[in-house]
Enzyme design. Structure first.
Site, PDB file in Angstrom:
ATOM      1  N   LYS A 119       0.819  -1.221   0.000  1.00 48.51           N
ATOM      2  CA  LYS A 119       0.000   0.000   0.000  1.00 48.51           C
ATOM      3  C   LYS A 119       0.848   1.264   0.000  1.00 48.51           C
ATOM      4  CE  LYS A 119      -4.513  -1.210   1.861  1.00 48.51           C
ATOM      5  NZ  LYS A 119      -5.552  -0.759   2.809  1.00 48.51           N
ATOM      6  N   LYS A 202      -5.395 -10.476  -6.653  1.00 43.80           N
ATOM      7  CA  LYS A 202      -6.541 -10.642  -5.769  1.00 43.80           C
ATOM      8  C   LYS A 202      -7.733  -9.826  -6.274  1.00 43.80           C
ATOM      9  CE  LYS A 202      -6.846  -8.464  -1.771  1.00 43.80           C
ATOM     10  NZ  LYS A 202      -6.817  -7.976  -0.373  1.00 43.80           N
ATOM     11  N   LYS A 205     -11.688  -4.376  -4.067  1.00 44.35           N
ATOM     12  CA  LYS A 205     -12.585  -3.248  -4.288  1.00 44.35           C
ATOM     13  C   LYS A 205     -11.837  -2.068  -4.872  1.00 44.35           C
ATOM     14  CE  LYS A 205     -12.912  -3.281   0.697  1.00 44.35           C
ATOM     15  NZ  LYS A 205     -13.871  -3.540   1.727  1.00 44.35           N
TER      16      LYS A 205
HETATM   17  P1  AMP Z   1     -10.911  -5.712   3.367  1.00 40.67           P
HETATM   18  O1  AMP Z   1     -11.920  -5.450   2.335  1.00 40.67           O
HETATM   19  O2  AMP Z   1      -9.499  -5.572   2.868  1.00 40.67           O
HETATM   20  O3  AMP Z   1     -11.169  -4.996   4.651  1.00 40.67           O
HETATM   21  O4  AMP Z   1     -11.033  -7.268   3.691  1.00 40.67           O
HETATM   22  C1  AMP Z   1     -12.028  -7.766   4.553  1.00 40.67           C
HETATM   23  C2  AMP Z   1     -11.993  -9.261   4.625  1.00 40.67           C
HETATM   24  O5  AMP Z   1     -12.257  -9.836   3.342  1.00 40.67           O
HETATM   25  C3  AMP Z   1     -10.648  -9.842   5.087  1.00 40.67           C
HETATM   26  O6  AMP Z   1     -10.883 -10.976   5.905  1.00 40.67           O
HETATM   27  C4  AMP Z   1     -10.002 -10.244   3.800  1.00 40.67           C
HETATM   28  O7  AMP Z   1      -9.073 -11.280   3.978  1.00 40.67           O
HETATM   29  C5  AMP Z   1     -11.203 -10.703   2.994  1.00 40.67           C
HETATM   30  N1  AMP Z   1     -10.957 -10.569   1.552  1.00 40.67           N
HETATM   31  C6  AMP Z   1     -10.795  -9.419   0.851  1.00 40.67           C
HETATM   32  N2  AMP Z   1     -10.578  -9.665  -0.453  1.00 40.67           N
HETATM   33  C7  AMP Z   1     -10.584 -11.022  -0.577  1.00 40.67           C
HETATM   34  C8  AMP Z   1     -10.417 -11.923  -1.683  1.00 40.67           C
HETATM   35  N3  AMP Z   1     -10.185 -11.465  -2.908  1.00 40.67           N
HETATM   36  N4  AMP Z   1     -10.501 -13.253  -1.439  1.00 40.67           N
HETATM   37  C9  AMP Z   1     -10.743 -13.724  -0.192  1.00 40.67           C
HETATM   38  N5  AMP Z   1     -10.913 -12.933   0.889  1.00 40.67           N
HETATM   39  C10 AMP Z   1     -10.835 -11.600   0.704  1.00 40.67           C
END
Ligand code: AMP
Ligand code: TRP
Length: 343
Positions: A119, A202, A205
């Protein structure tokens, strides 16, 4: 094995920094619902707004995204009676314990975090101090509940190892056995959902291409179109897992199908092995629409009543503080901070 001294308690969080994706749903929220419903745990789920502002968030968007995330949790099956549902900034003990952990964690530990490196990129001089300290606040989120289990996607593994390091160092420095060593729960067919355009990245968003992800608010047409256009290879699907080696896009679509249908990838391949993507993609699109459309419909309904969402979060914070305030006070006592007295 978790320590029997601690109440089995689940904590996890998601940043309200944009819309929810299928990655968030399969890697995290669906697992949150499973752990809530399987019983045997107290479950606390959090919109981590303090983490979100480690990078710039437009204030109006942050408000909207927090409410939308809350709606996403509830629409997916988190029951605000069974689970405690909160936004982080309403439970001040997170930030307060986070400060103590800033003083426990070492600069070197933080500098090794891959999420920080990704990041901050080459311009780390210009990254916020909050982004660097992000994992110490995350450790506080978890440990201010003495949480024993944390369901997350694969990308959070390193942060959870750091959480254990912080707990262990605190316990060691102050000669106590106060914070539990939390167990990560990284399970299911889709712990790492990949971009629909590039199987080595990955699903995120923040990907500039909307075609790379399925958003939880996408309608049936958008879901079907994104799956139809998803990158694949010209081969037919194999009937065994080892046939997916070196085929990241194929593997990703099979994993998504498996996770949506509560199957393993092996089971899916047993059924669809030998088929071409021209046949498999419509099956996946139908399944995705059947599973996701009711959730996006319910989200829209909940978003029409933001006052109700705000009441749920306020009530959640009240319940959360009954757990976090005594744990923070005990932490301060261990550290040697003079407590207030009755006047
Ligand atoms: P975040 O949106 O980064 O706050 O992620 C929130 C949760 O979603 C965390 O547990 C991440 O590990 C999971 N997560 C986000 N993107 C993915 C993805 N592409 N595949 C699996 N888990 C995800
Ligand atoms: N860092 C997590 C993410 O980006 C979000 C998060 C913050 C979290 N605090 C947490 C996850 C505590 C689990 C437990 O996905």
């Amino acid at each position: 094995m978790s320590d029997p001294k601690f109440t089995p308690r689940v904590f996890s969080g998601i940043q309200p920094s944009g819309g929810l994706t299928l990655g968030n749903y399969l890697g995290a929220i669906k697992r949150f619902v499973d752990m809530q419903d399987q019983g045997g745990f107290e479950t606390v789920y959090c919109m981590v707004d303090l983490h979100a502002i480690t990078v710039w968030q437009d204030p109006a968007d942050l408000t909207k995204n927090t409410r939308e995330l809350c709606a996403g949790f509830i629409a997916s099956g988190i029951d605000p009676e069974k689970s405690i549902l909160i936004n982080q900034s309403q439970v001040p003990e997170h930030a307060q314990l986070g400060w103590v952990f800033n003083c426990v964690a070492r600069m070197g530990w933080m500098g090794r975090m891959t999420q920080w490196k990704d990041k901050a990129g080459k311009n780390s001089e210009n990254a916020s101090l909050g982004l660097f300290g992000y994992p110490a606040l995350m450790a506080a989120d978890i440990l201010v509940y003495h949480a024993t289990h944390v369901p997350v996607g694969e990308d959070q593994k390193q942060h959870l190892e750091l959480t254990r390091d912080i707990a262990a160092k605190f316990n060691h420095d102050y000669k106590v056995d106060f914070f539990p060593l939390t167990e990560p729960v990284i399970e299911g067919a889709a712990t790492r959902v990949m971009s629909l355009r590039d199987g080595s990245k990955k699903m995120s968003k923040s990907d500039p291409s909307d075609m790379a992800r399925i958003n939880m608010t996408d309608d049936a047409d958008a879901i079907a179109k994104k799956i139809r256009k998803a990158k694949t290879d010209p081969e037919a699907l194999p009937s065994e897992i080892k046939g997916l080696e070196g085929r990241p896009e194929a593997r990703n679509l099979v994993n998504i199908y498996a996770a949506l249908n509560d199957q393993s990838a092996e089971e899916v391949l047993r059924d669809v092995g030998g088929r071409q993507f021209g046949e498999f993609k419509p099956m996946l699109a139908d399944l995705a629409v059947a599973k996701l459309a009711p959730i996006s419909g319910e989200m829209a309904r909940l978003m029409a009543a933001p006052d109700e969402i705000d009441r749920i979060l306020t009530r959640g914070a009240e319940r959360a503080r009954a757990i976090t305030a005594p744990i923070l006070r005990k932490t301060y006592d261990i550290v040697g901070m003079v407590p207030p007295v009755a006047l």
